[in-house]
Design a protein around this motif. Sequence first.
Motif, PDB file in Angstrom:
ATOM      1  N   TYR A 142      -4.591 -11.437   3.339  1.00  0.00           N
ATOM      2  CA  TYR A 142      -3.653 -11.621   4.445  1.00  0.00           C
ATOM      3  C   TYR A 142      -3.031 -13.002   4.377  1.00  0.00           C
ATOM      4  CZ  TYR A 142      -7.861 -13.642   6.730  1.00  0.00           C
ATOM      5  OH  TYR A 142      -8.991 -14.361   7.046  1.00  0.00           O
ATOM      6  N   ASP A 143      -1.817 -13.122   4.912  1.00  0.00           N
ATOM      7  CA  ASP A 143      -1.077 -14.388   4.872  1.00  0.00           C
ATOM      8  C   ASP A 143      -0.125 -14.424   6.064  1.00  0.00           C
ATOM      9  OD1 ASP A 143       0.426 -16.636   4.352  1.00  0.00           O
ATOM     10  OD2 ASP A 143       0.794 -16.158   2.240  1.00  0.00           O
ATOM     11  N   PHE A 144      -0.410 -15.295   7.033  1.00  0.00           N
ATOM     12  CA  PHE A 144       0.419 -15.441   8.218  1.00  0.00           C
ATOM     13  C   PHE A 144       1.226 -16.741   8.196  1.00  0.00           C
ATOM     14  CE2 PHE A 144      -2.951 -12.497   9.390  1.00  0.00           C
ATOM     15  CZ  PHE A 144      -2.212 -11.460   9.941  1.00  0.00           C
ATOM     16  N   GLY A 145       1.342 -17.316   7.021  1.00  0.00           N
ATOM     17  CA  GLY A 145       2.242 -18.451   6.850  1.00  0.00           C
ATOM     18  C   GLY A 145       1.567 -19.804   6.874  1.00  0.00           C
ATOM     19  N   VAL A 159      -1.395 -25.693  10.335  1.00  0.00           N
ATOM     20  CA  VAL A 159      -2.314 -25.274   9.272  1.00  0.00           C
ATOM     21  C   VAL A 159      -2.036 -23.826   8.903  1.00  0.00           C
ATOM     22  CG1 VAL A 159      -4.763 -24.917   8.702  1.00  0.00           C
ATOM     23  CG2 VAL A 159      -4.059 -26.894  10.077  1.00  0.00           C
ATOM     24  N   GLU A 160      -2.144 -23.516   7.629  1.00  0.00           N
ATOM     25  CA  GLU A 160      -1.911 -22.153   7.163  1.00  0.00           C
ATOM     26  C   GLU A 160      -3.027 -21.213   7.609  1.00  0.00           C
ATOM     27  OE1 GLU A 160      -4.057 -23.914   3.437  1.00  0.00           O
ATOM     28  OE2 GLU A 160      -3.020 -24.613   5.248  1.00  0.00           O
ATOM     29  N   GLU A 161      -2.698 -19.934   7.680  1.00  0.00           N
ATOM     30  CA  GLU A 161      -3.692 -18.883   7.929  1.00  0.00           C
ATOM     31  C   GLU A 161      -3.536 -17.860   6.803  1.00  0.00           C
ATOM     32  OE1 GLU A 161      -5.575 -16.654  11.785  1.00  0.00           O
ATOM     33  OE2 GLU A 161      -3.388 -16.747  11.655  1.00  0.00           O
ATOM     34  N   ARG A 162      -4.335 -18.075   5.759  1.00  0.00           N
ATOM     35  CA  ARG A 162      -4.161 -17.318   4.511  1.00  0.00           C
ATOM     36  C   ARG A 162      -5.533 -17.112   3.893  1.00  0.00           C
ATOM     37  NH1 ARG A 162      -0.804 -20.825   2.164  1.00  0.00           N
ATOM     38  NH2 ARG A 162       0.982 -19.634   2.965  1.00  0.00           N
ATOM     39  N   ALA A 163      -5.776 -15.929   3.341  1.00  0.00           N
ATOM     40  CA  ALA A 163      -7.064 -15.677   2.702  1.00  0.00           C
ATOM     41  C   ALA A 163      -6.952 -14.542   1.700  1.00  0.00           C
ATOM     42  CB  ALA A 163      -8.128 -15.334   3.749  1.00  0.00           C
ATOM     43  N   GLN A 257     -13.392 -25.584  12.339  1.00  0.00           N
ATOM     44  CA  GLN A 257     -12.546 -24.810  13.250  1.00  0.00           C
ATOM     45  C   GLN A 257     -11.742 -23.755  12.497  1.00  0.00           C
ATOM     46  OE1 GLN A 257     -10.426 -28.153  14.929  1.00  0.00           O
ATOM     47  NE2 GLN A 257     -11.707 -28.163  16.771  1.00  0.00           N
ATOM     48  N   LEU A 258     -11.321 -24.082  11.281  1.00  0.00           N
ATOM     49  CA  LEU A 258     -10.567 -23.112  10.478  1.00  0.00           C
ATOM     50  C   LEU A 258     -11.437 -21.897  10.147  1.00  0.00           C
ATOM     51  CD1 LEU A 258      -7.943 -22.451   8.924  1.00  0.00           C
ATOM     52  CD2 LEU A 258      -8.955 -23.616   6.943  1.00  0.00           C
ATOM     53  N   VAL A 259     -12.676 -22.141   9.757  1.00  0.00           N
ATOM     54  CA  VAL A 259     -13.587 -21.025   9.487  1.00  0.00           C
ATOM     55  C   VAL A 259     -13.743 -20.155  10.731  1.00  0.00           C
ATOM     56  CG1 VAL A 259     -15.980 -20.417   8.957  1.00  0.00           C
ATOM     57  CG2 VAL A 259     -14.828 -22.205   7.643  1.00  0.00           C
ATOM     58  N   MET A 260     -13.925 -20.792  11.885  1.00  0.00           N
ATOM     59  CA  MET A 260     -14.111 -20.017  13.119  1.00  0.00           C
ATOM     60  C   MET A 260     -12.852 -19.234  13.480  1.00  0.00           C
ATOM     61  SD  MET A 260     -17.217 -20.467  13.696  1.00  0.00           S
ATOM     62  CE  MET A 260     -17.235 -19.498  15.198  1.00  0.00           C
ATOM     63  N   ALA A 261     -11.683 -19.814  13.226  1.00  0.00           N
ATOM     64  CA  ALA A 261     -10.434 -19.091  13.502  1.00  0.00           C
ATOM     65  C   ALA A 261     -10.331 -17.848  12.632  1.00  0.00           C
ATOM     66  CB  ALA A 261      -9.232 -20.011  13.271  1.00  0.00           C
ATOM     67  N   HIS A 262     -10.756 -17.938  11.380  1.00  0.00           N
ATOM     68  CA  HIS A 262     -10.710 -16.765  10.502  1.00  0.00           C
ATOM     69  C   HIS A 262     -11.748 -15.728  10.924  1.00  0.00           C
ATOM     70  CE1 HIS A 262      -7.816 -17.661   7.206  1.00  0.00           C
ATOM     71  NE2 HIS A 262      -7.965 -18.901   7.665  1.00  0.00           N
ATOM     72  N   LEU A 263     -12.917 -16.159  11.359  1.00  0.00           N
ATOM     73  CA  LEU A 263     -13.901 -15.194  11.854  1.00  0.00           C
ATOM     74  C   LEU A 263     -13.374 -14.466  13.086  1.00  0.00           C
ATOM     75  CD1 LEU A 263     -17.279 -17.119  11.402  1.00  0.00           C
ATOM     76  CD2 LEU A 263     -16.489 -15.113  10.128  1.00  0.00           C
ATOM     77  N   GLY A 276      -0.883  -6.951  11.329  1.00  0.00           N
ATOM     78  CA  GLY A 276      -0.665  -7.561  10.025  1.00  0.00           C
ATOM     79  C   GLY A 276      -1.877  -7.586   9.124  1.00  0.00           C
ATOM     80  N   MET A 277      -3.027  -7.135   9.603  1.00  0.00           N
ATOM     81  CA  MET A 277      -4.237  -7.100   8.787  1.00  0.00           C
ATOM     82  C   MET A 277      -4.426  -5.705   8.194  1.00  0.00           C
ATOM     83  SD  MET A 277      -5.743 -10.122   8.892  1.00  0.00           S
ATOM     84  CE  MET A 277      -7.529  -9.997   8.744  1.00  0.00           C
ATOM     85  N   SER A 278      -5.007  -5.631   7.016  1.00  0.00           N
ATOM     86  CA  SER A 278      -5.219  -4.370   6.338  1.00  0.00           C
ATOM     87  C   SER A 278      -6.124  -3.451   7.153  1.00  0.00           C
ATOM     88  CB  SER A 278      -5.848  -4.612   4.965  1.00  0.00           C
ATOM     89  OG  SER A 278      -6.242  -3.386   4.372  1.00  0.00           O
ATOM     90  N   THR A 279      -5.752  -2.191   7.205  1.00  0.00           N
ATOM     91  CA  THR A 279      -6.579  -1.213   7.912  1.00  0.00           C
ATOM     92  C   THR A 279      -7.879  -0.925   7.160  1.00  0.00           C
ATOM     93  OG1 THR A 279      -5.372   0.580   6.813  1.00  0.00           O
ATOM     94  CG2 THR A 279      -4.582  -0.127   8.984  1.00  0.00           C
TER      95      THR A 279
END
Length: 782
Positions: A142-145, A159-163, A257-263, A276-279
């Motif tokens: 996923y990539d939200f920019g 900060v980017e939100e990408r993984a 905080q970034l790790v927690m945001a992704h969790l 926007g996330m894969s089903t």
Amino acid sequence: MRKHWRPAITGAVLALGLALLQTPSASAASADGSWSVTPVDGGYRITLTLDKRLPARDASPELAVDGRSLGEAQESRDGRTLTLVTTDPAAANPSSVRVAWQGVVPGTSTRSAATATDVPAGTLITSAPEATGRYGVTRADYDFGDTALQLSGLTGVPVEERAAVWVPVGASGKRPVVVFLHGRADACYDPDSGAFDNANWPCVNGLEPVPSYLGYARPAETLASQGYVVVSISANAIGAFDQSTASPDRGGLARGQLVMAHLDLLAKADAGTAAGMSTVLKGKLDLGNVGLMGHSRGGDGVVRAALLNAARPTPYGIRGVLPIAPIDRTRPALTDVPMAVLLPYCDGDVSNQEGQHFFEDSRYTSGTDTALKSSLLVMGANHNYFNDVWSKLYGDDWDLYVDPADPACGSTTAGNTRLTVDEQRAAGVAYTAAFFRMTLGRESAFLPMFQSGSGSAVQVGAATVLQATQSPAAQRLDVAPLQAPAANVAFSGKVLGQYCASIAGASPQSGLPSCTDSTATSRFPSFTPVTHTANVPATPMLHLTWAGGGQMTATLPSGRYDVSGYGALTLRAAPDAGNTAADLRLTVVDGAGRTQSTTVSALSGALSPLPAGNQDLLPKTWLRTVRWPVAAMTGVDTTDIRQIRITTATTTGGVLLSDLAFTTPSVGTGAPTKLPQLSVSDTTADEDDGNATVAVRLSKASRLPVTVHLQAMAGPGTQITAAAQQVTIPAGQTTATVTIPIKDNSTVDASADTRYEVVLGYPTNAVTGKNTAYATIHDDEA
């Protein structure tokens, strides 16, 4: 002899010296204009301008005057200017000002002429955790920019939100989740020209984000094939700004905080509510069974994430934390969650292996800790080769930053100890897979890789890995932690048993002598002072020296004489700073007076020196766990052991000892800690107030006294001096106030309000939460 960085002196002597120190009347500068020294009240501001930007390393840059580092410098956004304010009189009229890294000016170290000493291979590991599993693997990236997130730990920076996400195909039910976090590298690059930029985020001028987060594809694919969902997240924005004032702790909080945001995002994806996330992820993520791996500054980030998680009313089930080659700037402790710290012996970037403090500081934080603590020294490994992208873009960090011809760690010298890139990658994949299969998958077959039942080293592929371990409290009988004098420990004969802490006078307030007077800080990972907690006591232990025969005796706790159910008598040991091989005889004595003995050398190579090379960095003094299996104690009654004797077995010697106990290997249970969390608040004071008052608070009262150390850091002025002090919050209370001395002056300071960091670290009976704050001092002449 070349001089090294000596940590800031604290206490009454420093206070007197500052009182007498007059504002310098003249500036100094180099002939070419590359550096200058400007007087400030009671000290000096040193500025160095470079002809090209600094590399984006995980270590922080320092400024050295005439070859001696005076401490961490403030780096400009373009990476070409370094500034440091100091009260050190050596800055008054220097002949040179240069960049240093972890106490060492590159190119000035003496190379050992000796051939590197081999470390004998340990117990061969045959469990093959790196084997491909039975599942196919698909991707759900996923990539939200580049600007999707705002984090309070990184002020004013998007900060980017990408993984990248690897998902097992055909695995039924919810799957354990493992999150990877990379460290600091360049944020942007041109893949064609090789040009890098770490001054801008988002990327500009057609450059692309460096894909550091894709550097762990091999362990990710391996774990996914074994049934785990693996999420490797991008953290380039943090790495671009974590040396600036936007991030006071070098990005530790922001990465957590970034790790927690992704969790949080993954929780929504599992519920099917994240647009926007894969089903593929819907209903697939077991967020009650989560593991975290962080490399380099990412290692600090995942420890911080585990602590942030524990503070939540409903935490995720983080059950394993694996820092690889980590930094550790603020000395947090992590309890109740299994943790293994993987340290490369030939780390050319974080060359002081400061991540060892995660292990050391967590051992006795809680008397009821339910989880394994392990530190693993990977012989011949460097910093970069754990990440495939860094390996390709930056190459061998030891050769790049230290010396390719070093006899131990240089890759070009015959007989060196180095692993190839493929060998190190294989070891990294094996340890990453084994750790999470052990902690999340409860596969006990991999425990010997982290805590062997005998010896102090294992062989994993081509890698020899040394171990320092501590079992969970329930699987451990502490006989003598050897951190301070104890009634059950005595010395006789011609031995001197002295308890010590830290290095080269770094923590005089502790009342303990230094464990070494050497200023080669990178040689002593357990004692190395780290930038944000430089004066906090580091790893108290026993320094045993002798010239002739003698012994130490330790009696077992009353009524705790039956050790038959434990796996081994264990002790951590290493040669002291003299780095000379020695030996000790271990003896157990039962209630009938029967004895049985063995030597450390018969059990382990712990008292033999490690490979020598660059004399500022090697050899490492690193305590290994020595294990004497209880099953081998056939000459005594192991249900009635009363005393342990440690007797000198060589004519002379000097060794460091810690953690004498009976233990059984165990990973423990693993869950977010329920200990109270410590926090520190911002404060303000006028320059003529005499003191600044800082409040230290607990999230809830403890039934035991809580201690923590508060470090006041040097800053852009000279009103506050670097020093640390221990803070105690009595049982049942939640607040303590601390006073920090302020030095008044009679001049107008550069700024009307000057901010100084205060940091909490090295707690007991609690963990640290918001552990950094600012003391703002107002200039009364402004």
